[in-house]
Design a protein around this motif. Structure first.
Motif, PDB file in Angstrom:
ATOM      1  N   SER A  27     -33.689  25.839  17.738  1.00 48.24           N
ATOM      2  CA  SER A  27     -35.266  26.068  17.596  1.00 48.24           C
ATOM      3  C   SER A  27     -35.173  27.735  17.004  1.00 48.24           C
ATOM      4  O   SER A  27     -36.342  28.241  16.544  1.00 48.24           O
ATOM      5  N   PHE A  29     -35.986  29.897  18.900  1.00 42.46           N
ATOM      6  CA  PHE A  29     -37.127  30.231  19.706  1.00 42.46           C
ATOM      7  C   PHE A  29     -36.590  30.556  21.253  1.00 42.46           C
ATOM      8  O   PHE A  29     -36.228  29.803  22.082  1.00 42.46           O
ATOM      9  N   VAL A  31     -36.493  32.209  24.667  1.00 37.29           N
ATOM     10  CA  VAL A  31     -37.599  32.224  25.834  1.00 37.29           C
ATOM     11  C   VAL A  31     -36.801  32.825  27.022  1.00 37.29           C
ATOM     12  O   VAL A  31     -35.545  32.873  27.107  1.00 37.29           O
ATOM     13  N   ASN A  47     -33.504  30.013  27.850  1.00 33.10           N
ATOM     14  CA  ASN A  47     -33.186  28.707  27.450  1.00 33.10           C
ATOM     15  C   ASN A  47     -31.963  28.228  27.036  1.00 33.10           C
ATOM     16  O   ASN A  47     -31.404  29.277  26.452  1.00 33.10           O
ATOM     17  N   GLU A  49     -30.192  25.580  24.919  1.00 39.82           N
ATOM     18  CA  GLU A  49     -30.323  24.316  24.064  1.00 39.82           C
ATOM     19  C   GLU A  49     -28.990  23.715  23.873  1.00 39.82           C
ATOM     20  O   GLU A  49     -27.866  24.273  24.440  1.00 39.82           O
ATOM     21  N   THR A  56     -31.816  20.022  26.378  1.00 42.17           N
ATOM     22  CA  THR A  56     -32.205  21.395  26.494  1.00 42.17           C
ATOM     23  C   THR A  56     -32.651  21.666  27.868  1.00 42.17           C
ATOM     24  O   THR A  56     -33.381  21.201  28.482  1.00 42.17           O
ATOM     25  N   CYS A  58     -34.943  24.789  29.818  1.00 41.22           N
ATOM     26  CA  CYS A  58     -36.040  25.663  29.622  1.00 41.22           C
ATOM     27  C   CYS A  58     -35.623  27.129  30.777  1.00 41.22           C
ATOM     28  O   CYS A  58     -35.221  26.932  31.344  1.00 41.22           O
ATOM     29  N   ALA A  59     -35.968  28.299  29.963  1.00 38.93           N
ATOM     30  CA  ALA A  59     -35.784  29.631  30.731  1.00 38.93           C
ATOM     31  C   ALA A  59     -36.343  29.494  32.032  1.00 38.93           C
ATOM     32  O   ALA A  59     -35.519  29.927  32.992  1.00 38.93           O
ATOM     33  N   GLU A  60     -37.444  28.922  32.197  1.00 41.85           N
ATOM     34  CA  GLU A  60     -38.019  29.282  33.608  1.00 41.85           C
ATOM     35  C   GLU A  60     -37.255  28.177  34.580  1.00 41.85           C
ATOM     36  O   GLU A  60     -37.010  28.761  35.778  1.00 41.85           O
ATOM     37  N   LEU A  88     -46.912  33.269  26.266  1.00 40.20           N
ATOM     38  CA  LEU A  88     -46.058  31.998  26.143  1.00 40.20           C
ATOM     39  C   LEU A  88     -46.449  31.177  27.628  1.00 40.20           C
ATOM     40  O   LEU A  88     -45.862  31.928  28.660  1.00 40.20           O
ATOM     41  N   THR A  89     -47.039  30.265  27.548  1.00 40.91           N
ATOM     42  CA  THR A  89     -47.210  29.719  28.976  1.00 40.91           C
ATOM     43  C   THR A  89     -46.108  28.483  28.928  1.00 40.91           C
ATOM     44  O   THR A  89     -45.735  27.975  28.077  1.00 40.91           O
ATOM     45  N   PRO A  90     -45.787  28.422  30.366  1.00 37.16           N
ATOM     46  CA  PRO A  90     -44.543  27.189  30.727  1.00 37.16           C
ATOM     47  C   PRO A  90     -44.872  25.811  30.166  1.00 37.16           C
ATOM     48  O   PRO A  90     -46.173  25.552  30.219  1.00 37.16           O
ATOM     49  N   CYS A  91     -43.927  25.059  29.715  1.00 42.34           N
ATOM     50  CA  CYS A  91     -44.238  23.928  29.285  1.00 42.34           C
ATOM     51  C   CYS A  91     -44.565  22.938  30.522  1.00 42.34           C
ATOM     52  O   CYS A  91     -44.307  23.534  31.676  1.00 42.34           O
TER      53      CYS A  91
HETATM   54  N1  THU Z   1     -38.738  26.769  26.091  1.00 47.45           N
HETATM   55  C1  THU Z   1     -38.751  27.340  27.345  1.00 47.45           C
HETATM   56  O1  THU Z   1     -37.533  27.763  27.517  1.00 47.45           O
HETATM   57  N2  THU Z   1     -39.615  27.304  28.145  1.00 47.45           N
HETATM   58  C2  THU Z   1     -41.026  26.717  27.869  1.00 47.45           C
HETATM   59  O2  THU Z   1     -41.744  26.829  28.750  1.00 47.45           O
HETATM   60  C3  THU Z   1     -41.058  26.306  26.729  1.00 47.45           C
HETATM   61  C4  THU Z   1     -40.058  25.816  25.713  1.00 47.45           C
HETATM   62  C5  THU Z   1     -37.888  26.419  25.121  1.00 47.45           C
HETATM   63  C6  THU Z   1     -37.285  25.060  25.046  1.00 47.45           C
HETATM   64  C7  THU Z   1     -36.616  25.191  23.644  1.00 47.45           C
HETATM   65  O3  THU Z   1     -35.144  25.766  23.776  1.00 47.45           O
HETATM   66  C8  THU Z   1     -37.590  26.114  22.950  1.00 47.45           C
HETATM   67  O4  THU Z   1     -38.362  26.542  23.734  1.00 47.45           O
HETATM   68  C9  THU Z   1     -38.407  25.581  21.977  1.00 47.45           C
HETATM   69  O5  THU Z   1     -39.254  24.446  22.473  1.00 47.45           O
END
Ligand code: THU
Length: 137
Positions: A27, A29, A31, A47, A49, A56, A58-60, A88-91
């Motif tokens: 990604s 992307f 985090v 994060n 991946e 994958t 996530c960072a949190e 950026l808010t958590p998924c």
């Molecule tokens: N991601 C996070 O680490 N935390 C979130 O709350 C949202 C998404 C990461 C997962 C993936 O590696 C990338 O961001 C794109 O979705």
């Protein structure tokens, strides 16, 4: 939410540094998260991946997993940051995991703009399923 500005900055800086360590070749992307505990520990996550995308992390959730594994205490604050213009808010999955460890946890969200969004974990996931439903305190 009475969190001293200096602590907020320290956590956001730690989250930004963690984001640079992300493993995000798919990604791109990056985090970062930084959790502050009742033992005054700061534990970071980024994060991670995988070529099998669904694996994958996530960072949190990486940060919370480290808090548990290191017996770092109860999470009180979680700073999260990523390469978005808005904070950026958590998924959804991360919201559920944050809630597990402290519904009152202060979640500090930032992005590129520097604007801050501060919410409690319970506010990020209202009407949630939690340990109470299973009869666990
Ligand atoms: N991601 C996070 O680490 N935390 C979130 O709350 C949202 C998404 C990461 C997962 C993936 O590696 C990338 O961001 C794109 O979705």
């Amino acid at each position: 939410m009475d969190v001293p500005e200096e602590l907020l900055r320290r956590l956001t800086d730690a989250a930004e540094r963690a984001a640079r360590r992300a493993h995000a070749p798919y990604s791109r992307f990056r985090v970062g998260a930084a959790v502050y505990t009742d033992r005054e520990r700061i534990v970071t996550g980024c994060n991670v991946e995988n070529a099998s995308y669904g694996l994958t992390m996530c960072a949190e959730r990486v940060a919370i997993g480290r808090v548990v594994a290191e017996d770092a205490g109860k999470p009180l604050i979680c700073a999260v940051t990523g390469p978005t213009d808005q904070p950026l808010t958590p998924c959804g999955a991360c919201r559920q995991v944050l809630l597990e460890f402290n519904p009152d946890m202060v979640v500090v969200c930032t992005g590129r703009s520097g604007r801050r969004l501060v919410l409690r974990a319970g506010e990020l996931l209202p009407a949630s399923f939690g340990k109470g439903a299973l009869g666990v305190d």
